[in-house]
Design a protein around this motif. Sequence first.
Motif, PDB file in Angstrom:
ATOM      1  N   LEU A  56     -24.849   9.718  17.502  1.00 24.39           N
ATOM      2  CA  LEU A  56     -25.254   8.367  17.152  1.00 24.39           C
ATOM      3  C   LEU A  56     -24.094   7.349  17.365  1.00 24.39           C
ATOM      4  O   LEU A  56     -24.317   6.173  17.979  1.00 24.39           O
ATOM      5  N   VAL A  57     -22.910   7.459  17.024  1.00 31.05           N
ATOM      6  CA  VAL A  57     -21.937   6.670  17.187  1.00 31.05           C
ATOM      7  C   VAL A  57     -21.489   6.371  18.596  1.00 31.05           C
ATOM      8  O   VAL A  57     -21.310   5.199  19.297  1.00 31.05           O
ATOM      9  N   ARG A  58     -21.620   7.332  19.284  1.00 35.82           N
ATOM     10  CA  ARG A  58     -21.157   7.262  20.939  1.00 35.82           C
ATOM     11  C   ARG A  58     -22.314   6.440  21.625  1.00 35.82           C
ATOM     12  O   ARG A  58     -22.015   5.706  22.546  1.00 35.82           O
ATOM     13  N   PRO A  59     -23.489   6.816  21.471  1.00 38.95           N
ATOM     14  CA  PRO A  59     -24.795   6.055  22.074  1.00 38.95           C
ATOM     15  C   PRO A  59     -24.628   4.624  21.578  1.00 38.95           C
ATOM     16  O   PRO A  59     -24.920   3.545  22.526  1.00 38.95           O
ATOM     17  N   MET A  60     -24.487   4.378  20.509  1.00 36.05           N
ATOM     18  CA  MET A  60     -24.256   2.827  19.939  1.00 36.05           C
ATOM     19  C   MET A  60     -23.065   2.222  20.625  1.00 36.05           C
ATOM     20  O   MET A  60     -23.009   1.153  20.836  1.00 36.05           O
ATOM     21  N   ARG A  61     -21.949   3.017  20.815  1.00 35.80           N
ATOM     22  CA  ARG A  61     -20.651   2.326  21.260  1.00 35.80           C
ATOM     23  C   ARG A  61     -20.772   2.156  22.995  1.00 35.80           C
ATOM     24  O   ARG A  61     -20.199   1.404  23.298  1.00 35.80           O
ATOM     25  N   GLU A  62     -21.390   3.312  23.657  1.00 36.84           N
ATOM     26  CA  GLU A  62     -21.291   3.187  24.857  1.00 36.84           C
ATOM     27  C   GLU A  62     -22.608   3.048  25.548  1.00 36.84           C
ATOM     28  O   GLU A  62     -22.771   2.144  26.600  1.00 36.84           O
ATOM     29  N   SER A  63     -23.562   3.822  25.293  1.00 41.02           N
ATOM     30  CA  SER A  63     -25.111   3.657  25.882  1.00 41.02           C
ATOM     31  C   SER A  63     -25.694   2.400  25.834  1.00 41.02           C
ATOM     32  O   SER A  63     -26.294   1.844  26.574  1.00 41.02           O
ATOM     33  N   LEU A  64     -25.413   1.860  24.322  1.00 45.02           N
ATOM     34  CA  LEU A  64     -26.194   0.515  24.115  1.00 45.02           C
ATOM     35  C   LEU A  64     -24.934  -0.723  24.131  1.00 45.02           C
ATOM     36  O   LEU A  64     -25.517  -1.793  23.740  1.00 45.02           O
ATOM     37  N   ALA A  65     -23.935  -0.270  24.829  1.00 49.54           N
ATOM     38  CA  ALA A  65     -22.906  -1.325  24.981  1.00 49.54           C
ATOM     39  C   ALA A  65     -23.237  -2.863  25.756  1.00 49.54           C
ATOM     40  O   ALA A  65     -22.677  -3.668  25.386  1.00 49.54           O
ATOM     41  N   GLY A  66     -24.199  -2.449  26.495  1.00 50.55           N
ATOM     42  CA  GLY A  66     -24.688  -3.660  27.197  1.00 50.55           C
ATOM     43  C   GLY A  66     -25.953  -4.261  26.615  1.00 50.55           C
ATOM     44  O   GLY A  66     -26.425  -5.352  27.056  1.00 50.55           O
ATOM     45  N   ASP A  67     -26.194  -3.551  25.592  1.00 46.09           N
ATOM     46  CA  ASP A  67     -27.680  -4.258  24.951  1.00 46.09           C
ATOM     47  C   ASP A  67     -27.410  -5.154  23.646  1.00 46.09           C
ATOM     48  O   ASP A  67     -26.141  -5.133  23.188  1.00 46.09           O
ATOM     49  N   LYS A  68     -28.217  -5.853  22.741  1.00 48.46           N
ATOM     50  CA  LYS A  68     -27.882  -6.447  21.778  1.00 48.46           C
ATOM     51  C   LYS A  68     -28.669  -5.760  20.714  1.00 48.46           C
ATOM     52  O   LYS A  68     -30.174  -5.626  20.539  1.00 48.46           O
ATOM     53  N   ILE A  69     -28.093  -5.078  19.918  1.00 48.98           N
ATOM     54  CA  ILE A  69     -28.606  -4.394  18.667  1.00 48.98           C
ATOM     55  C   ILE A  69     -29.057  -5.369  17.550  1.00 48.98           C
ATOM     56  O   ILE A  69     -28.169  -6.103  16.866  1.00 48.98           O
TER      57      ILE A  69
END
Length: 433
Positions: free
Chosen positions: A139-152
Motif C-alpha cells: 500500500l505505502v509503496r504503490p501510493m508513494r511510487e505507482s500513483l506518484a503521477g496521479d492525484k489522490i
Amino acid sequence: MRTRPLKVALLGCGVVGSEVARIMTTHADDLTQRIGAPVELVGVAVRRPSKVREGIDPALITTDATALLKRGDIDVVIEVIGGIEPARSLITTAFENGASVVSANKALLAQDGAALHAAAEQHGRDLYYEAAVAGAIPLVRPMRESLAGDKINRVMGIVNGTTNFILDKMDSTGAGYQEALDEATALGYAEADPTADVEGYDAAAKAAILAGIAFHTRVRLDDVYREGMTEVSASDFASAKRMGCTIKLLAILERAADGASVTARVHPAMIPLTHPLASVREAYNAVFVEAEAAGRLMFYGPGAGGSPTASAVLGDLVAVCRNKLAEATGPGESAYTQLPVSTMGDVVTRYHISLDVADKPGVLAQVATTFAEHGVSIDTVRQQGRPDGVGNEASLVVVTHRAPDAALSGTVEALRKLDTVRGVASIMRVEGE
C-alpha cells in the motif's frame, strides 16, 4: 554479482523480528539473487538476552543497540521495536552512521515522520516503512511510487484487524461488544489491553501516515480526528441492517473539493453492503483509494501478524539493498503542498441518529424543527414504540442528508435539551455512498 554481503542489524526480536530473522536465514539464497548481493544478519538488539530465540545464533544477540549501530559497517537497520523511544534515537543514530532504515513503527512515523525523513535525507539514506500500515498489503509503496503521477482525492479503509474482527462477529452472530472482544482476545487478535485498537489510536497513526503520502502534506497523529468503537451496540447493527448497511471502523482521508485543505479521521460508520469494504471479514484489512486518473483502487489482505508484517519488512529490505548497490536512494518525504488539515467540524458527512422520545403528538415536528434550525436536511425518519414495552416512550431514528459535521453535532446537542427527547441512544456517521 557482488560477493561482499550487505550487513543488516535487527532492532527487536519479538513476533515480527524473529520471523524476519527466520526468513532471512531460510530464504538467504533467494534474497541474494533478488538483491544482487548476499545479505548477512550481523546483530540483533534485544532487551532480554536470556530468552531462547530459536534459529538465531546467540552470538548475534546484544543489549547494546547503540553500540551495534555505531560499528560503522552496517548497511541496513531493521527497526521493529515499536514505540517512540528508544526507537527514534536509534533510527537517527543509524542514519548518522551510514545505514538506511526499514521500520514497522507506525506510532513513531505518525508522530515524527517529518524529522526522520529529514534525517534520512541529510545523510543520504533510505527510510522505508511498508510494514507500518496494513501489514502485508502493498500500500505505502504503490501510493508513494505507482500513483506518484496521479492525484489522490480520497482514501477510505479498514486498517485495524482487531476491530474488524470484533465488528464482523457482532454483525454475523449478533454478539455484543464485550462478547466479541473476549473471542478476539482468546484467538490472539486482541491484546490483553486492547485500548490502542478499540479506541482507534492504532488506526489513527496509520491514517496520519497515509494522509501524508496521499496528499503530499505533513499530517501528524494529533491532526487525526479519532473515535473508538466501544459504544457500538447490537441495536446499531440492527439499524444498519434495516438500511442495507453494516458497521466498520474506518480511516477516512479526504482532499477538500476546492483542493485547499485535507481532513483525516477515524471513527465507526455505517457503509452500504454494496460497498467493497462491507465484505471485508474477520481480521482482514482493506483500503479503498480514489485517484483522479487511476479511478478507484482497492488493496486487500492480512493486516497484522508475524508473517504478514515480516513479508512487508523483507520487501522493503530488498528495495533498500538494491538502492544501496546502485548508490541511490528511493523516494523520500513529499510534502510540497503543505495543505492545512481541517477540523472534523468542516467535514461534510451524514448521520444516523437514534432518539428515545416521548410518545405523544408533536414530537416529530419539534425534532424536525431542530434539524432545520441548524441547517441540516432530513433524509428519512422512522418512528416506532419502544421494544422494551415502555408505553410512554418511542424510538425515533433519523438519517440526515450530507451536512457539515459541526452542524450535525450542534443539532445533536440541541436535541439533548428538548424536554420531549428522553435520550440520544446512538449517533453514527454514514459513509461510502
